[in-house]
Enzyme design. Structure first.
Site, PDB file in Angstrom:
ATOM      1  N   THR A  47      15.604  -0.248  -0.950  1.00  0.00           N
ATOM      2  CA  THR A  47      16.331   0.973  -1.328  1.00  0.00           C
ATOM      3  C   THR A  47      15.502   2.243  -1.185  1.00  0.00           C
ATOM      4  O   THR A  47      16.046   3.345  -1.298  1.00  0.00           O
ATOM      5  CB  THR A  47      16.823   0.887  -2.787  1.00  0.00           C
ATOM      6  OG1 THR A  47      15.684   0.785  -3.660  1.00  0.00           O
ATOM      7  CG2 THR A  47      17.754  -0.296  -2.987  1.00  0.00           C
ATOM      8  N   GLU A 104      10.060  -4.929  -4.699  1.00  0.00           N
ATOM      9  CA  GLU A 104      11.492  -4.965  -4.421  1.00  0.00           C
ATOM     10  C   GLU A 104      11.808  -5.919  -3.272  1.00  0.00           C
ATOM     11  O   GLU A 104      12.781  -6.672  -3.319  1.00  0.00           O
ATOM     12  CB  GLU A 104      12.022  -3.566  -4.093  1.00  0.00           C
ATOM     13  CG  GLU A 104      13.530  -3.560  -3.907  1.00  0.00           C
ATOM     14  CD  GLU A 104      14.081  -2.229  -3.446  1.00  0.00           C
ATOM     15  OE1 GLU A 104      15.124  -2.234  -2.767  1.00  0.00           O
ATOM     16  OE2 GLU A 104      13.482  -1.185  -3.763  1.00  0.00           O
ATOM     17  N   SER A 131       3.877   3.896  -5.004  1.00  0.00           N
ATOM     18  CA  SER A 131       5.305   4.213  -5.056  1.00  0.00           C
ATOM     19  C   SER A 131       5.833   4.391  -3.643  1.00  0.00           C
ATOM     20  O   SER A 131       5.486   5.353  -2.955  1.00  0.00           O
ATOM     21  CB  SER A 131       5.531   5.496  -5.868  1.00  0.00           C
ATOM     22  OG  SER A 131       6.832   6.007  -5.645  1.00  0.00           O
ATOM     23  N   SER A 132       6.700   3.467  -3.218  1.00  0.00           N
ATOM     24  CA  SER A 132       7.223   3.513  -1.853  1.00  0.00           C
ATOM     25  C   SER A 132       7.992   4.797  -1.589  1.00  0.00           C
ATOM     26  O   SER A 132       7.783   5.469  -0.569  1.00  0.00           O
ATOM     27  CB  SER A 132       8.137   2.303  -1.603  1.00  0.00           C
ATOM     28  OG  SER A 132       8.748   2.383  -0.327  1.00  0.00           O
ATOM     29  N   SER A 188       9.827   8.050  -9.533  1.00  0.00           N
ATOM     30  CA  SER A 188       9.223   7.501 -10.749  1.00  0.00           C
ATOM     31  C   SER A 188       8.228   8.473 -11.389  1.00  0.00           C
ATOM     32  O   SER A 188       7.484   8.092 -12.291  1.00  0.00           O
ATOM     33  CB  SER A 188       8.540   6.159 -10.444  1.00  0.00           C
ATOM     34  OG  SER A 188       7.717   6.261  -9.308  1.00  0.00           O
ATOM     35  N   HIS A 224       6.629   2.565 -10.789  1.00  0.00           N
ATOM     36  CA  HIS A 224       5.319   2.826 -10.200  1.00  0.00           C
ATOM     37  C   HIS A 224       4.828   4.234 -10.550  1.00  0.00           C
ATOM     38  O   HIS A 224       4.911   5.161  -9.747  1.00  0.00           O
ATOM     39  CB  HIS A 224       5.381   2.629  -8.685  1.00  0.00           C
ATOM     40  CG  HIS A 224       5.379   1.187  -8.289  1.00  0.00           C
ATOM     41  ND1 HIS A 224       5.863   0.735  -7.086  1.00  0.00           N
ATOM     42  CD2 HIS A 224       4.945   0.076  -8.947  1.00  0.00           C
ATOM     43  CE1 HIS A 224       5.733  -0.579  -7.023  1.00  0.00           C
ATOM     44  NE2 HIS A 224       5.187  -0.990  -8.141  1.00  0.00           N
ATOM     45  N   CYS A 245      19.000   4.093  -1.517  1.00  0.00           N
ATOM     46  CA  CYS A 245      19.718   4.613  -2.679  1.00  0.00           C
ATOM     47  C   CYS A 245      19.908   6.125  -2.578  1.00  0.00           C
ATOM     48  O   CYS A 245      19.189   6.829  -1.858  1.00  0.00           O
ATOM     49  CB  CYS A 245      19.017   4.213  -3.973  1.00  0.00           C
ATOM     50  SG  CYS A 245      17.654   5.270  -4.443  1.00  0.00           S
ATOM     51  N   CYS A 262      14.935   9.220 -11.175  1.00  0.00           N
ATOM     52  CA  CYS A 262      16.306   8.864 -10.800  1.00  0.00           C
ATOM     53  C   CYS A 262      16.925   8.080 -11.959  1.00  0.00           C
ATOM     54  O   CYS A 262      16.251   7.737 -12.933  1.00  0.00           O
ATOM     55  CB  CYS A 262      16.299   8.021  -9.523  1.00  0.00           C
ATOM     56  SG  CYS A 262      15.448   6.435  -9.718  1.00  0.00           S
TER      57      CYS A 262
END
Length: 320
Positions: A170, A131, A228-229, A273, A46, A200, A17
């Site tokens: 986000t 975050e 990585s969420s 990511s 991440h 986001c 992104c």
């Protein structure tokens, strides 16, 4: 020997992104401007492949500011940091660059604005995620309360039920967050929400693409890191949307062939990511075993671009 046919449905958008792209550029530009080593507090994004690549160029990744020397630049990761971190860097007269995603910074500003209006903040997020820690750290202890589930809403102890606002991490599941927001509105009818949802655009777009693919495929692979969420949420969204097998893989070597079995259709996407080179690596792994045809499932076109911080604009100009 003839390979069996396999149709791979490739999600679009997928992968990097604008916030991740910007954060990686910031590390690369800092290395160009100041030379190695440049310190980075927490993984810049991440993804192990990305982090290892930057480490090879001279970035040193640490968990705390106390692990950094005073005389070398330090970069704060895309996930954002609590206010005490830049305050400490300034006290130590360090050169620092904040690579916080602008969409995360927007949530920080939102929380501060609500707090200045006398509202206590409820944050929807995951405990321990950088975050979440960064957003909660924008305000004094007790001013931001965390909820992770609908069940948490029923037990949260607030100062004044009529003086509340909420913000969100986000990178959450859009559908799960809708349920939590509904629970908050039911219990606290006067709670103030964001003007525009905090999740986001990239998280939302990637989840929409997964939903569009889910009914077409027997299995789905999400290329991304286990910490990585947004990548983990894509796995969950795929499973909930009806895909029989939805799994996270870091790269081609991680594919669980036995669990997949024989396939005729497969969906592939990537967390925000994860670089495209890893997506191609996974597709190539399937080309070794199958006669692969790739079809793109496009649900949105992304044109967002974020500027790098002013301190690095001279490097950006030299690059151009």
């Amino acid at each position: 020997m003839t390979k069996p046919p396999l149709t791979i449905y490739l999600a679009a958008p997928r992968g990097f992104c604008a916030g991740v792209d910007r954060a990686i550029k910031i590390v690369e530009m800092a290395l160009e401007k100041w030379g190695a080593p440049v310190y980075v507090r927490h993984e810049i994004v991440h993804n192990k492949f990305v982090v290892d690549g930057l480490r090879d160029k001279g970035a040193v990744f640490v968990e705390e500011l106390s692990d950094c020397p005073d005389d070398r630049p330090v970069i704060f990761s895309a996930h954002g940091v609590a206010k005490v971190v830049p305050a400490e860097a300034e006290r130590r007269e360090m050169v620092y660059v904040d690579a916080t995603c602008p969409l995360v910074s927007k949530v920080h500003i939102e929380a501060e604005r609500h707090s200045e209006a006398g509202l206590q903040i409820i944050m929807i997020g995951h405990a321990g995620h950088p975050e979440t820690i960064g957003t909660m750290g924008q305000l004094p202890d007790g001013e931001v309360l965390l909820v992770e589930t609908v069940e948490d809403v029923a037990t949260i102890d607030v100062r004044d039920p009529e003086q509340l606002a909420f913000v969100t991490q986000t990178t959450l599941s859009v559908d799960d967050t809708v349920d939590i927001v509904a629970a908050l509105n039911t219990r606290f009818p006067k709670i103030v929400g964001p003007h525009k949802e905090d999740i986001c655009y990239a998280t939302t777009n990637r989840q929409m693409a997964v939903k569009a693919m889910a009914e077409k495929v027997e299995a789905m692979l999400v290329v991304g890191a286990p910490n990585s969420s947004n990548s983990k949420r894509l796995v969950e969204v795929g499973a909930k949307a009806g895909c029989n097998y939805s799994q996270l893989v870091q790269r081609g070597a991680d594919i669980d062939w036995r669990a997949l079995g024989e396939l005729k259709t497969l969906g592939i996407t990537a967390g925000a990511s994860a670089p495209e080179v890893l997506v191609n690596e996974v597709i190539d792994a399937f080309r070794d075993k199958y006669d692969v045809a790739v079809e793109v499932v496009e649900t949105a076109v992304e044109t967002v671009n974020f500027k790098v911080p002013r301190v690095l604009r001279d490097v950006e100009g030299a690059r151009a």
